[in-house]
Write a protein that holds these residues in place. Structure first.
Motif, PDB file in Angstrom:
ATOM      1  N   ARG A 139      -5.189 -10.734   1.779  1.00  0.00           N
ATOM      2  CA  ARG A 139      -5.408 -10.991   3.205  1.00  0.00           C
ATOM      3  C   ARG A 139      -6.428 -12.103   3.395  1.00  0.00           C
ATOM      4  O   ARG A 139      -6.254 -12.958   4.261  1.00  0.00           O
ATOM      5  CB  ARG A 139      -5.947  -9.736   3.872  1.00  0.00           C
ATOM      6  N   ALA A 140      -7.499 -12.052   2.606  1.00  0.00           N
ATOM      7  CA  ALA A 140      -8.538 -13.068   2.766  1.00  0.00           C
ATOM      8  C   ALA A 140      -7.958 -14.457   2.500  1.00  0.00           C
ATOM      9  O   ALA A 140      -8.238 -15.408   3.227  1.00  0.00           O
ATOM     10  CB  ALA A 140      -9.698 -12.783   1.826  1.00  0.00           C
ATOM     11  N   GLN A 141      -7.124 -14.577   1.465  1.00  0.00           N
ATOM     12  CA  GLN A 141      -6.558 -15.890   1.164  1.00  0.00           C
ATOM     13  C   GLN A 141      -5.504 -16.278   2.195  1.00  0.00           C
ATOM     14  O   GLN A 141      -5.347 -17.456   2.513  1.00  0.00           O
ATOM     15  CB  GLN A 141      -5.957 -15.935  -0.249  1.00  0.00           C
ATOM     16  N   MET A 142      -4.785 -15.287   2.707  1.00  0.00           N
ATOM     17  CA  MET A 142      -3.812 -15.599   3.754  1.00  0.00           C
ATOM     18  C   MET A 142      -4.513 -16.108   4.999  1.00  0.00           C
ATOM     19  O   MET A 142      -4.022 -17.005   5.678  1.00  0.00           O
ATOM     20  CB  MET A 142      -2.981 -14.362   4.092  1.00  0.00           C
ATOM     21  N   VAL A 160     -12.002 -11.183 -11.834  1.00  0.00           N
ATOM     22  CA  VAL A 160     -13.465 -11.200 -11.761  1.00  0.00           C
ATOM     23  C   VAL A 160     -13.960  -9.837 -11.320  1.00  0.00           C
ATOM     24  O   VAL A 160     -14.872  -9.254 -11.910  1.00  0.00           O
ATOM     25  CB  VAL A 160     -13.950 -12.297 -10.785  1.00  0.00           C
ATOM     26  N   TYR A 190      10.667  13.036   0.388  1.00  0.00           N
ATOM     27  CA  TYR A 190       9.549  12.279  -0.153  1.00  0.00           C
ATOM     28  C   TYR A 190       9.779  11.976  -1.641  1.00  0.00           C
ATOM     29  O   TYR A 190       9.485  10.899  -2.127  1.00  0.00           O
ATOM     30  CB  TYR A 190       8.272  13.098   0.033  1.00  0.00           C
ATOM     31  N   ILE A 238      -7.949  -9.148  -1.074  1.00  0.00           N
ATOM     32  CA  ILE A 238      -8.034 -10.561  -1.450  1.00  0.00           C
ATOM     33  C   ILE A 238      -6.833 -11.312  -0.893  1.00  0.00           C
ATOM     34  O   ILE A 238      -6.950 -12.433  -0.394  1.00  0.00           O
ATOM     35  CB  ILE A 238      -8.119 -10.712  -2.977  1.00  0.00           C
ATOM     36  N   THR A 276       3.975   5.275  -3.481  1.00  0.00           N
ATOM     37  CA  THR A 276       3.576   6.670  -3.595  1.00  0.00           C
ATOM     38  C   THR A 276       4.283   7.368  -4.753  1.00  0.00           C
ATOM     39  O   THR A 276       4.088   8.544  -4.975  1.00  0.00           O
ATOM     40  CB  THR A 276       3.888   7.436  -2.310  1.00  0.00           C
ATOM     41  N   VAL A 317      -7.480 -14.721  -9.878  1.00  0.00           N
ATOM     42  CA  VAL A 317      -8.834 -15.005 -10.380  1.00  0.00           C
ATOM     43  C   VAL A 317      -9.865 -14.045  -9.772  1.00  0.00           C
ATOM     44  O   VAL A 317     -10.579 -13.373 -10.512  1.00  0.00           O
ATOM     45  CB  VAL A 317      -9.212 -16.487 -10.153  1.00  0.00           C
ATOM     46  N   PRO A 318      -9.915 -13.916  -8.435  1.00  0.00           N
ATOM     47  CA  PRO A 318     -10.894 -12.959  -7.894  1.00  0.00           C
ATOM     48  C   PRO A 318     -10.623 -11.530  -8.337  1.00  0.00           C
ATOM     49  O   PRO A 318     -11.553 -10.757  -8.546  1.00  0.00           O
ATOM     50  CB  PRO A 318     -10.723 -13.083  -6.379  1.00  0.00           C
ATOM     51  N   MET A 362       0.826  -1.206   0.000  1.00  0.00           N
ATOM     52  CA  MET A 362       0.000   0.000   0.000  1.00  0.00           C
ATOM     53  C   MET A 362       0.866   1.264   0.000  1.00  0.00           C
ATOM     54  O   MET A 362       0.354   2.355  -0.109  1.00  0.00           O
ATOM     55  CB  MET A 362      -0.881   0.020   1.249  1.00  0.00           C
ATOM     56  N   ASN A 363       2.165   1.071   0.138  1.00  0.00           N
ATOM     57  CA  ASN A 363       3.001   2.248   0.323  1.00  0.00           C
ATOM     58  C   ASN A 363       3.567   2.804  -0.978  1.00  0.00           C
ATOM     59  O   ASN A 363       4.515   3.560  -0.966  1.00  0.00           O
ATOM     60  CB  ASN A 363       4.149   1.925   1.280  1.00  0.00           C
ATOM     61  N   PHE A 403       0.038  14.754  -5.339  1.00  0.00           N
ATOM     62  CA  PHE A 403       0.182  15.218  -3.959  1.00  0.00           C
ATOM     63  C   PHE A 403      -0.496  16.581  -3.865  1.00  0.00           C
ATOM     64  O   PHE A 403       0.068  17.571  -4.313  1.00  0.00           O
ATOM     65  CB  PHE A 403       1.676  15.316  -3.652  1.00  0.00           C
ATOM     66  N   GLN A 407       2.510   9.679  -7.301  1.00  0.00           N
ATOM     67  CA  GLN A 407       1.106   9.882  -7.025  1.00  0.00           C
ATOM     68  C   GLN A 407       0.851  11.362  -6.757  1.00  0.00           C
ATOM     69  O   GLN A 407       1.634  12.014  -6.100  1.00  0.00           O
ATOM     70  CB  GLN A 407       0.731   9.067  -5.793  1.00  0.00           C
TER      71      GLN A 407
END
Lengths: 268, 288
Positions: A179-182, A209, A64, A177, A5, A205-206, A2-3, A10, A8
């Motif tokens: 995280r969900a699979q982990m 989709v 930065y 996703i 940057t 795949v998800p 997520m980091n 500003f 991106q």
């Protein structure tokens, strides 16, 4: 994950922010060309100082911005070393076994490294200070003359803004996703290359989709608002050049003049 | 009662030292005891999802802050797979994580990752499908062809097939119609009755009030209120200032109490409030 940057947008407010996106696009391109025609160290120093000053004026914080260079560090280091060792030109500086470093090699190596750094830094100043919407808007306007010869300027800029808009969304989705699979015991980090590639299936795949679902929904939402391509489409925000755009253009033209003079004089 | 989850002074900051810094959790402490049905309530952005990620070791915590069955999740030597086997986590909209060709294969993904033998996996898949109320005949169907509610059941079965002793659900009823919502909550109640400790994250007071033993209310990353539902619902004004509500029946009970009627403070379920009202009239009340 997520980091990310780099480049991106500003949000902020300073001279560069207020420039017309077209001005920024053209001048960024001009500066990049300038970096490549420079043949002297003084010339590089000049561009470097100019870009640095631009970066400072954004008030974003140099630390930065330099973070954005990090992923490219390896490439820059590699080009530097390759040029240093493989270019044979001019007086010999070091001779060590089969390794020979020449004056010309050193010069080219430093030039290439500086060029790459300037390239990234300059384009970063552009993307950090220009919102994606303004950027694609500027691009569309600049490409419009080409649409007369059948070039789909509007469509391309629309695709670009949609793609830019969905990068953060898809990254967020990927993370969700993942995280969900982990949580279901998936392991993305260990194993050999083949095992890791296979481990990506429950992630990809998800993701596909959901990307198709989003594309479908977006298309429907656009059609519901009567979108039918660029023909006859008017804009809420009309791009307009101001005095500050002339000032910025003049600065870059001056840079070109100095650069040509420096090249001609053959200063160090 | 033995505590199975302990959170001690947990603080979580997203992207520290950057302009995007955000404090998601601020000194949160909570306990979940074995066999309980815990509700965590909070408005969007109150830190609920970050909190549940910590309980499953998806977020890295500082040593000494999060314990599952006595194991410190912040400890470097803790095996994360062991934690994830113990704590099942069902995310919000879990149907978006389905990826296999058939329902059976998708549910088997978790147990396969645990490297169980084939017979055990088959057995677990069947048990999990039964527990979430999916018909046997759907075993070979593609999960992408099911209805929304069924997809969600498949996803929950996929977590249950790992046989967790603690199940955490993040907004399990989000986006379902009233009937689907009821069905989902009854399903979770059934899972709880089968002996699993349940933590349910929700923003619906009616749902948590109906099913949970104990509640934690999260606001701006802090635990604002906690206790039995009846205790929490007495703080109606505070809850409203956090953008939350109290169940309709608790509201009615509070309004009646304010007018001087005899409604016990622990009455917030429909039956209890109705009983109090009936009792009042049964006595031959004078208020018409």
């Amino acid at each position: 994950m997520m980091n990310v940057t780099i480049g991106q947008y500003f949000p902020g407010d300073s001279f560069l922010y207020r420039l017309d996106p077209r001005t920024k696009l053209i001048l960024t391109l001009a500066l990049i060309i300038l970096v490549f025609i420079s043949k002297t160290f003084t010339g590089f120093a000049l561009v470097f100082l100019f870009v640095l000053w631009c970066a400072f004026s954004t008030k974003i914080g140099l630390k930065y911005m330099l973070k954005g260079l990090k992923p490219l560090f390896l490439i820059i280091a590699l080009t530097f070393v390759l040029n240093l060792l493989l270019m044979k030109d001019g007086a010999e500086l070091v001779h060590w076994g089969i390794l020979r470093i020449t004056e010309g090699g050193l010069r080219t190596a430093v030039f290439m490294a500086v060029r790459l750094i300037l390239l990234v830094l300059t384009s970063q100043v552009l993307t950090l200070t220009t919102s994606p919407i303004a950027l694609t808007d500027g691009l569309e306007t600049l490409m419009r003359p080409l649409s007369r010869i059948g070039f789909p300027a509007h469509e391309i800029s629309m695709m670009m803004s949609i793609a830019l808009r969905f990068i953060p969304t898809l990254m967020e989705e990927t993370e969700k996703i993942r995280r969900a699979q982990m949580a279901r015991g998936a392991d993305f980090e260990s194993g050999n290359l083949l095992q890791r590639a296979k481990a990506m299936v429950p992630l990809l795949v998800p993701l596909f989709v959901s990307a198709f679902r989003r594309a479908d929904e977006l298309a429907m939402a656009m059609e519901a608002r009567c979108y039918r391509g660029g023909e006859g489409r008017t804009k809420l925000k009309q791009l307009q050049f101001h005095r500050q755009d002339a000032v910025a253009a003049a600065a870059v033209v001056a840079m070109y003049a100095i650069m040509i003079a420096l090249n001609a004089l053959g200063v160090f | 009662m033995a505590s199975v989850i302990e959170v001690r002074h947990l603080t979580h900051v997203y992207m520290p030292n950057s302009p995007f810094e955000a404090k998601a959790l601020d000194d949160v402490s909570l306990t979940v005891n074995e066999g309980e049905f815990i509700g965590i309530i909070g408005h969007t952005g109150s830190g609920k999802s970050t909190l549940v990620s910590h309980l499953n070791a998806l977020e890295k915590s500082e040593p000494g802050t999060v314990f599952v069955k006595g194991t410190d999740l912040g400890d470097k030597d803790t095996k994360l797979t062991d934690v994830r086997r113990e704590v099942g986590l069902v995310f919000q909209y879990p149907e978006y994580q389905l990826f296999e060709e058939t329902v059976e294969k998708d549910i088997a993904f978790g147990p396969t990752n645990l490297k169980l033998d084939e017979k055990e996996i088959k057995h677990r898949v069947r048990a999990a499908m039964e527990l979430v109320g999916l018909d046997e005949s759907l075993r070979d169907a593609s999960p992408f062809n099911l209805s929304g509610g069924q997809k969600r059941r498949v996803a929950i079965a996929g977590v249950l097939a790992m046989n967790p002793s603690i199940l955490i659900l993040d907004e399990p009823a989000a986006g379902l119609d009233p009937a689907g919502r009821r069905g989902m909550l009854e399903l979770i109640k059934g899972i709880h009755q089968s002996g699993v400790t349940v933590v349910m994250v929700s923003h619906s007071m009616d749902d948590v009030g109906k099913y949970c033993d104990r509640l934690y209310v999260l606001a701006h990353g802090k635990i604002a209120l906690s206790g039995m539902p009846a205790e929490v619902f007495l703080h109606g004004a505070e809850l409203q200032s956090m953008g939350l509500d109290v169940p309709e029946c608790a509201k009615l009970a509070a309004a009646l109490r304010a007018r001087g009627f005899d409604v016990p403070e622990d009455a917030y379920r429909r039956a209890d409030v109705a009983a109090a009202i009936l009792k009042h009239f049964g006595k031959g009340g004078d208020a018409q």
